[in-house]
Design an enzyme around this catalytic site. Sequence first.
Site, PDB file in Angstrom:
ATOM      1  N   GLU A   1      -7.537  -1.866  -2.683  1.00  0.00           N
ATOM      2  CA  GLU A   1      -6.979  -1.069  -1.575  1.00  0.00           C
ATOM      3  C   GLU A   1      -6.156   0.096  -2.120  1.00  0.00           C
ATOM      4  O   GLU A   1      -6.273   1.230  -1.653  1.00  0.00           O
ATOM      5  CB  GLU A   1      -6.084  -1.942  -0.683  1.00  0.00           C
ATOM      6  CG  GLU A   1      -6.818  -2.987   0.135  1.00  0.00           C
ATOM      7  CD  GLU A   1      -5.917  -3.633   1.173  1.00  0.00           C
ATOM      8  OE1 GLU A   1      -4.948  -2.992   1.625  1.00  0.00           O
ATOM      9  OE2 GLU A   1      -6.178  -4.800   1.550  1.00  0.00           O
TER      10      GLU A   1
ATOM     11  N   HIS B   1      -8.357  -1.335   5.745  1.00  0.00           N
ATOM     12  CA  HIS B   1      -8.702  -2.629   6.334  1.00  0.00           C
ATOM     13  C   HIS B   1      -9.132  -3.603   5.229  1.00  0.00           C
ATOM     14  O   HIS B   1      -9.917  -3.235   4.359  1.00  0.00           O
ATOM     15  CB  HIS B   1      -9.833  -2.451   7.352  1.00  0.00           C
ATOM     16  CG  HIS B   1     -10.172  -3.727   8.031  1.00  0.00           C
ATOM     17  ND1 HIS B   1      -9.390  -4.276   9.027  1.00  0.00           N
ATOM     18  CD2 HIS B   1     -11.173  -4.614   7.812  1.00  0.00           C
ATOM     19  CE1 HIS B   1      -9.905  -5.431   9.401  1.00  0.00           C
ATOM     20  NE2 HIS B   1     -10.981  -5.660   8.688  1.00  0.00           N
TER      21      HIS B   1
ATOM     22  N   ARG C   1      -0.414  -2.748  14.719  1.00  0.00           N
ATOM     23  CA  ARG C   1      -0.508  -2.343  16.131  1.00  0.00           C
ATOM     24  C   ARG C   1      -1.785  -1.559  16.335  1.00  0.00           C
ATOM     25  O   ARG C   1      -2.203  -0.807  15.460  1.00  0.00           O
ATOM     26  CB  ARG C   1       0.665  -1.428  16.501  1.00  0.00           C
ATOM     27  CG  ARG C   1       2.016  -2.061  16.322  1.00  0.00           C
ATOM     28  CD  ARG C   1       2.296  -3.064  17.409  1.00  0.00           C
ATOM     29  NE  ARG C   1       3.572  -3.745  17.179  1.00  0.00           N
ATOM     30  CZ  ARG C   1       4.033  -4.714  17.949  1.00  0.00           C
ATOM     31  NH1 ARG C   1       3.343  -5.128  18.995  1.00  0.00           N
ATOM     32  NH2 ARG C   1       5.176  -5.282  17.690  1.00  0.00           N
TER      33      ARG C   1
ATOM     34  N   GLU D   1     -11.051   4.978  19.009  1.00  0.00           N
ATOM     35  CA  GLU D   1     -10.475   4.296  20.168  1.00  0.00           C
ATOM     36  C   GLU D   1     -10.722   2.788  20.184  1.00  0.00           C
ATOM     37  O   GLU D   1     -10.263   2.099  21.085  1.00  0.00           O
ATOM     38  CB  GLU D   1     -10.995   4.923  21.469  1.00  0.00           C
ATOM     39  CG  GLU D   1     -10.422   6.292  21.798  1.00  0.00           C
ATOM     40  CD  GLU D   1     -11.069   7.434  21.028  1.00  0.00           C
ATOM     41  OE1 GLU D   1     -12.002   7.168  20.231  1.00  0.00           O
ATOM     42  OE2 GLU D   1     -10.619   8.588  21.200  1.00  0.00           O
TER      43      GLU D   1
ATOM     44  N   ASN E   1       0.840  -1.208   0.000  1.00  0.00           N
ATOM     45  CA  ASN E   1       0.000   0.000   0.000  1.00  0.00           C
ATOM     46  C   ASN E   1       0.869   1.251   0.000  1.00  0.00           C
ATOM     47  O   ASN E   1       0.579   2.216  -0.704  1.00  0.00           O
ATOM     48  CB  ASN E   1      -0.933   0.019   1.223  1.00  0.00           C
ATOM     49  CG  ASN E   1      -2.232  -0.709   0.949  1.00  0.00           C
ATOM     50  OD1 ASN E   1      -3.128  -0.174   0.293  1.00  0.00           O
ATOM     51  ND2 ASN E   1      -2.322  -1.941   1.436  1.00  0.00           N
TER      52      ASN E   1
ATOM     53  N   ASP F   1     -10.731  -1.103  14.569  1.00  0.00           N
ATOM     54  CA  ASP F   1     -11.416  -1.069  13.266  1.00  0.00           C
ATOM     55  C   ASP F   1     -12.858  -0.590  13.375  1.00  0.00           C
ATOM     56  O   ASP F   1     -13.744  -1.063  12.651  1.00  0.00           O
ATOM     57  CB  ASP F   1     -11.369  -2.471  12.592  1.00  0.00           C
ATOM     58  CG  ASP F   1      -9.946  -2.953  12.378  1.00  0.00           C
ATOM     59  OD1 ASP F   1      -9.077  -2.120  12.070  1.00  0.00           O
ATOM     60  OD2 ASP F   1      -9.696  -4.165  12.532  1.00  0.00           O
TER      61      ASP F   1
ATOM     62  N   ASN G   1      -6.942   4.414   8.393  1.00  0.00           N
ATOM     63  CA  ASN G   1      -6.483   3.032   8.311  1.00  0.00           C
ATOM     64  C   ASN G   1      -7.105   2.373   7.090  1.00  0.00           C
ATOM     65  O   ASN G   1      -8.203   2.741   6.675  1.00  0.00           O
ATOM     66  CB  ASN G   1      -6.908   2.269   9.569  1.00  0.00           C
ATOM     67  CG  ASN G   1      -6.411   0.830   9.569  1.00  0.00           C
ATOM     68  OD1 ASN G   1      -5.283   0.549   9.147  1.00  0.00           O
ATOM     69  ND2 ASN G   1      -7.239  -0.103  10.016  1.00  0.00           N
TER      70      ASN G   1
HETATM   71  C1  GRF Z   1      -3.380  -4.839   3.733  1.00  0.00           C
HETATM   72  O1  GRF Z   1      -4.218  -5.906   3.331  1.00  0.00           O
HETATM   73  C2  GRF Z   1      -4.125  -3.877   4.619  1.00  0.00           C
HETATM   74  O2  GRF Z   1      -5.495  -3.801   4.349  1.00  0.00           O
HETATM   75  C3  GRF Z   1      -3.935  -4.485   5.996  1.00  0.00           C
HETATM   76  O3  GRF Z   1      -2.632  -5.000   5.977  1.00  0.00           O
HETATM   77  C4  GRF Z   1      -2.260  -5.315   4.647  1.00  0.00           C
HETATM   78  C5  GRF Z   1      -0.987  -4.603   4.379  1.00  0.00           C
HETATM   79  O4  GRF Z   1      -0.391  -4.951   3.176  1.00  0.00           O
HETATM   80  N1  GRF Z   1      -4.183  -3.511   7.022  1.00  0.00           N
HETATM   81  P1  GRF Z   1       0.868  -4.164   2.646  1.00  0.00           P
HETATM   82  O5  GRF Z   1       1.911  -4.166   3.747  1.00  0.00           O
HETATM   83  O6  GRF Z   1       0.432  -2.780   2.296  1.00  0.00           O
HETATM   84  O7  GRF Z   1       1.326  -4.943   1.439  1.00  0.00           O
END
Ligand code: GRF
Length: 277
Positions: free
Chosen positions: A227, A162, A140, A195, A24, A198, A160
């Site tokens: 994503e 997800h 984390r 807080e 990402n 997700d 974030n």
């Molecule tokens: C992704 O699937 C994201 O949604 C989740 O952790 C993964 C991270 O993948 N929170 P990367 O490290 O960006 O390849």
Amino acid sequence: MEGVSMKGDRALRVAVLVSGGGTNLQALLDRQAAGTLAAEIVVVAADRSDAFGLVRAERAGVPAHVVDYAHYLKSPFDELPPLPSGVDLEALDARQRILETTDRARRLERLKRLVLAEEALINALEEYRPDVVCLAGFMRLVSPHFIKHFNREGRRRILNIHPALLPAFPGQHGYEDTFAYGCKWGGITVHFVDEGEDTGPIIAQAVYPLWPGDSVDDVRRRGLELEYLVYAQCLNWLAAGEIRLEKDEEPSGRLRAMITDPRYRTILEEWAAKAFS
Ligand code: GRF
């Protein structure tokens, strides 16, 4: 042209937090280099030194920092430094929704450890004055200490990504859960961090079909492609002031994020087309 609406707004200064591969992060760096992201990634930080995302940052010339969470979470408790002045652990405990143990002493100890790690992280990030913090595979949970620091001036500044269609499948195994449940559609979510785990206001979601014979890797690959698109778009919406928060009526009283971009429908259609391509 991918579904990214930009409008030439002032670039947001973005800190990206990673724990692993950082695809990402790479997708954001690539869009920044291509000029389709209204954001400048000013710093990358990881909770562990072997996160490959750190290498991606260095290759892109972005400062990369490590805050070794394991040190704070595992060192003998009496060897840890005191909390920074002004931090009220009891008040943080009353607000947090991430530590579930009913053993109060254990909970407070764990919270203190987390706050100390977060304080080191905040200090590393603040050198670069980020407007926004993006969690991108950062494994984390963040405490109210971290949230309060960045959500200044009444603004939500922590996002974030997800790997599931929240509120389904919170936690770390969104793709595995989607696959194991035999879902016929999977999804991904970008949300503001609050807080809980997700649970924060959802900014955007995209869905993809699961086909007979798919493996969990097929599912993950399809989801990740979405994503990358959706996270970039959310940053562009944030930079353009196209995300409005509304408080829902009681009984939920939840904050709901609305997208005001007139291209919203077209962008969703592009995401749907991508999911079928
Ligand atoms: C992704 O699937 C994201 O949604 C989740 O952790 C993964 C991270 O993948 N929170 P990367 O490290 O960006 O390849």
